[in-house]
Design a protein around this motif. Structure first.
Motif, PDB file in Angstrom:
ATOM      1  N   HIS A 103       0.839  -1.194   0.000  1.00  0.00           N
ATOM      2  CA  HIS A 103       0.000   0.000   0.000  1.00  0.00           C
ATOM      3  C   HIS A 103       0.876   1.247   0.000  1.00  0.00           C
ATOM      4  O   HIS A 103       1.759   1.386   0.843  1.00  0.00           O
ATOM      5  CB  HIS A 103      -0.915   0.012   1.220  1.00  0.00           C
ATOM      6  CG  HIS A 103      -2.043   0.988   1.093  1.00  0.00           C
ATOM      7  ND1 HIS A 103      -3.188   0.717   0.386  1.00  0.00           N
ATOM      8  CD2 HIS A 103      -2.192   2.253   1.559  1.00  0.00           C
ATOM      9  CE1 HIS A 103      -3.998   1.750   0.432  1.00  0.00           C
ATOM     10  NE2 HIS A 103      -3.418   2.698   1.141  1.00  0.00           N
ATOM     11  N   ASP A 106       0.056   7.289   0.480  1.00  0.00           N
ATOM     12  CA  ASP A 106      -0.627   8.374  -0.229  1.00  0.00           C
ATOM     13  C   ASP A 106      -1.482   9.232   0.690  1.00  0.00           C
ATOM     14  O   ASP A 106      -2.191  10.117   0.207  1.00  0.00           O
ATOM     15  CB  ASP A 106      -1.545   7.788  -1.317  1.00  0.00           C
ATOM     16  CG  ASP A 106      -0.777   7.365  -2.548  1.00  0.00           C
ATOM     17  OD1 ASP A 106       0.414   7.705  -2.642  1.00  0.00           O
ATOM     18  OD2 ASP A 106      -1.365   6.683  -3.412  1.00  0.00           O
ATOM     19  N   CYS A 110      -4.436  11.663  -0.579  1.00  0.00           N
ATOM     20  CA  CYS A 110      -5.549  10.758  -0.884  1.00  0.00           C
ATOM     21  C   CYS A 110      -6.877  11.391  -0.486  1.00  0.00           C
ATOM     22  O   CYS A 110      -7.023  11.916   0.625  1.00  0.00           O
ATOM     23  CB  CYS A 110      -5.367   9.427  -0.149  1.00  0.00           C
ATOM     24  SG  CYS A 110      -6.716   8.255  -0.413  1.00  0.00           S
ATOM     25  N   CYS A 116     -10.875   7.094   5.907  1.00  0.00           N
ATOM     26  CA  CYS A 116     -10.297   5.857   5.383  1.00  0.00           C
ATOM     27  C   CYS A 116     -10.279   4.773   6.455  1.00  0.00           C
ATOM     28  O   CYS A 116      -9.691   4.952   7.522  1.00  0.00           O
ATOM     29  CB  CYS A 116      -8.876   6.130   4.884  1.00  0.00           C
ATOM     30  SG  CYS A 116      -7.996   4.664   4.333  1.00  0.00           S
ATOM     31  N   ARG A 154      -3.596   1.274  -4.431  1.00  0.00           N
ATOM     32  CA  ARG A 154      -4.099   1.219  -3.055  1.00  0.00           C
ATOM     33  C   ARG A 154      -4.994   0.013  -2.793  1.00  0.00           C
ATOM     34  O   ARG A 154      -5.338  -0.264  -1.648  1.00  0.00           O
ATOM     35  CB  ARG A 154      -4.896   2.490  -2.745  1.00  0.00           C
ATOM     36  CG  ARG A 154      -4.128   3.782  -2.958  1.00  0.00           C
ATOM     37  CD  ARG A 154      -5.066   4.975  -2.851  1.00  0.00           C
ATOM     38  NE  ARG A 154      -4.386   6.225  -3.173  1.00  0.00           N
ATOM     39  CZ  ARG A 154      -5.003   7.369  -3.430  1.00  0.00           C
ATOM     40  NH1 ARG A 154      -6.329   7.406  -3.406  1.00  0.00           N
ATOM     41  NH2 ARG A 154      -4.318   8.454  -3.714  1.00  0.00           N
ATOM     42  N   ALA A 209      -8.950   3.267  -3.119  1.00  0.00           N
ATOM     43  CA  ALA A 209      -8.617   2.823  -4.473  1.00  0.00           C
ATOM     44  C   ALA A 209      -9.657   3.316  -5.465  1.00  0.00           C
ATOM     45  O   ALA A 209      -9.357   3.550  -6.630  1.00  0.00           O
ATOM     46  CB  ALA A 209      -8.521   1.295  -4.520  1.00  0.00           C
TER      47      ALA A 209
END
Length: 687
Positions: A103, A106, A110, A116, A154, A209
């Motif tokens: 991964h 980011d 991101c 997240c 990701r 992602a």
């Protein structure tokens, strides 16, 4: 029920529960990436590991094991589950370490940052260092359409998006190719997704992602003010959250409401945001010759007053549009009553619905959640996939469980589930009017506006009621006669009687040349008004209604006012104000109130609270927010007895382009691109 002990807490749970559900019922927090309550179980991520005391000497994936699968203790004592033991802690740290191997870091750039799941769970269950120093796997980003942005480096292969597309949306466009570390999630030949629900994969993706392409790099979640509201893009009334920064709406997300939309929303609901800030009307206008010129509010009101005072009451009328809230329609109706005008109508499409026939004659009486109890469904003159995609997903959900017989009378379409095509029009429907009762307990007869918004709509409505009663769709405790509306304002307008009084004209008649001298248009942009009448347009966008208007009074969009809407099943819902109208625009009810003063017919309320008090006094059921006042099933029998002779014209859905059904959507560049893509113009849409 099965007795378990979870972290020292004794609970009773059904044997069909998964261990994850059992642990959460006991108050334990179980991390997960691949598991989702509304999707099938994949068991991919292994983040939900727990320890079963007396079981195998290794942690168990709690999402993939049921309570009934636990081997009982020899002494008959309850099984003990541990979610915070050293074994579980070490196992989760190991799983998190594997997930983070490839991964990318980011997080600073991101769009998922702050929302997240991987970020949150890495903090809660991971470690603060890494042992991995080799090169990370690189995966090329995929083009899957103009709504969903891919950053596939990701991806942790949880397959939530794949399962959603296949199971919920019913359009299996996402899948996995390759094996092991070469596995990639993609669409077939990297084509664009076509589902009207594809934006939900962004909410499902736990790692960023898949993110929203129109919202990319626009704002961080902690910058936004969050307002719970109701969607008006269709008549379903999906629960939404409107996120604003300052005066600007930045995005719209779904809220959970199991009775209506579960936790899904359509792409139009989600991405119509840019239409709220383009082509907006932000000041009054008056037509001089062939041109509209800016004007002040007193000047606009004075021009209207001159025309109204010179017109007879029977030459004045009002049409309410599809996005109007109940409050402004109630105020406009009262103003028309004071002017002595009987010509008012909310049915700009000419639908044959009349509150005089009883509330049950125009409601989705089976309710949206009631579809999951149905064992038979007849779709008449509707395309639920285009008219109400979230409702279509609910029908598909019920169909996937089996034992649901579906028939269709109307135009053939890909509805994401199998159905028996019975015929194209009223002749087929008439065959059921004298049919023997079906061997089904809970039938839903779904009547769309494609069957009602036509010259013989009244006869078709009566015929549908007769057929539903004949086959046994209406019985004690169940009313399967269900009208699917396409306009968010329609049920509320019918509830308050926004239809012609005795001697009044319908909307289609009012739109004809020479029918009226003055016409008040409350956001009705789907009807062509012939030249002749002096048109006062109260609306938000420079759409068809504004082009035809002689005076424009700028109103507020649904995110800019507090208003009551009644959805297709009769559920009263409250939309909340998340931002403010642009420029000199005002809330619609306040415009009608100020206009009444200028016309010498002052309405008796100076605030929204006073207006609602008058509204609730006249229509008490509208005060019960999030409740349904059911219709009387006896009204369906009366409706069936009205009769009529429908013609042989086949039924056609009123929604030909899902993405461009109202002025806000037509003002949205994103919806325009989606429409072009749906028509096969990929080159234009992808640029």
């Amino acid at each position: 029920m099965t007795k378990l002990i979870v972290d020292g807490t004794e609970i009773d749970v059904p044997p069909e529960y998964t261990l994850l559900q059992a642990c959460e019922a006991a108050g334990a927090e179980i991390p997960r990436f691949c598991f989702h309550e509304r999707l099938s179980i994949a068991g991919n991520c292994r983040m939900c590991l727990i320890e079963v005391v007396g079981g195998p000497p290794k942690p168990q994936a709690s999402c993939a094991m049921n309570v009934r699968d636990l081997m009982p203790n020899k002494d008959g004592s309850p099984k003990v589950l541990l979610t915070r033991s050293p074994m579980v802690k070490k196992a989760r740290e190991g799983v998190m370490e594997f997930l983070l191997i490839n991964h990318p870091l980011d997080c600073p750039i991101c769009d998922q940052g702050g929302e997240c799941d991987l970020q949150d769970q890495a903090m809660a269950y991971g470690v603060d260092n890494t042992r991995y120093h080799e090169n990370k796997r690189a995966v090329e980003d995929k083009y899957i359409g103009i709504l969903v942005k891919t950053i596939m480096n990701r991806c942790i292969h949880c397959t939530r998006c794949v399962r959603f597309a296949t199971e919920v949306a019913g359009v299996p466009e996402l899948g996995a190719i390759g094996r092991g570390e070469d596995m990639e999630i993609t669409t077939y030949l990297e084509s664009a997704m076509t589902s009207e629900l594809q934006g939900n994969v962004v909410d499902l993706c736990p790692v960023g992602a898949l993110t929203s392409k129109p919202y990319a790099f626009a704002a961080r979640p902690w910058e936004l003010n969050k307002t719970e509201s109701i969607d008006v893009m269709d008549a379903l009334g999906s629960a939404i959250r409107v996120d604003t920064r300052g005066r600007e709406v930045m995005r719209i997300l779904p809220r959970v409401n199991d009775d209506v939309n579960e936790e899904w929303i359509s792409d139009k609901t989600r991405h119509v945001v840019d239409g709220l800030r383009t082509q907006r009307l932000d000041q009054p206008y008056i037509r001089e010759g062939a041109r509209l010129r800016p004007a002040s509010w007193p000047e606009a009101f004075a021009a209207i007053a001159v025309k109204v005072k010179g017109a007879k009451a029977d030459r004045i009328g009002a049409i309410a549009g599809d996005l109007a809230a109940v409050e402004e329609m109630f105020a406009l109706k009262e103003l028309m009553d004071r002017l002595g005008a009987a010509s008012i109508d909310c049915r700009q499409d000419g639908a044959a619905l009349d509150p005089a026939l009883g509330r049950a004659s125009y409601l989705f009486n089976a309710t949206i959640a009631g579809i999951e109890q149905a064992d038979g469904l007849m779709i008449i003159g509707a395309n639920p996939r285009k008219e109400a995609p979230v409702l279509n997903a609910r029908i598909r959900k019920r169909w996937r469980t089996g034992n649901l017989k579906i028939g269709l009378i109307g135009e053939k379409a890909d509805l994401t589930y199998d159905y028996a095509y019975l015929g194209a029009g009223p002749e087929t429907l008439a065959e059921f009017a004298s049919h023997a009762p079906a061997k089904l307990e809970r039938q839903v007869w779904l009547i769309g506006q494609g069957a009602l918004a036509r010259p013989d709509g009244a006869a078709v409505l009566s015929l549908a009621a007769k057929a539903a009663a004949s086959v046994g769709a209406i019985k004690d405790g169940w009313n399967g006669f269900s009208v699917l509306h396409t306009a968010a304002a329609r049920v509320g307008a019918l509830d308050i009687g926004f239809v012609p009084a005795a001697g009044g004209r319908s909307a289609t008649d009012m739109a004809k040349a020479g029918a009226l001298d003055v016409l008040f248009n409350l956001g009705a942009d789907e009807i062509d008004i012939a030249p002749g009448a002096f048109v006062v347009y109260i609306g938000t966008h420079g759409d068809a209604g504004a082009h035809r208007a002689d005076v424009i009074l700028p109103g507020a969009a649904y995110t800019e006012k507090s208003g009551i809407y009644v959805n297709t099943e009769g559920r009263v819902q409250m939309a909340a104000r998340a931002s403010f109208p642009p420029g000199d625009a005002r809330e619609d009810w306040a415009i009608v109130r100020a206009l009444s003063d200028a016309l010498g017919q002052r309405l008796a309320y100076d605030s929204l609270g006073q207006l609602r008090a008058a509204l609730f006094a006249a229509h008490p059921h509208l005060a019960r927010i999030d409740e349904i006042a059911p219709g009387n099933a006896a009204d369906i029998e009366k409706l069936a007895a009205r009769g009529g002779t429908p013609d042989k014209t086949p039924f056609h859905s009123p929604v030909t382009d899902f993405y461009l059904t109202n002025p806000i959507a037509r003002a949205s560049p994103i919806m325009g691109e989606c429409s072009a893509l749906a028509r096969g113009e990929r080159a234009v849409a992808a640029e």
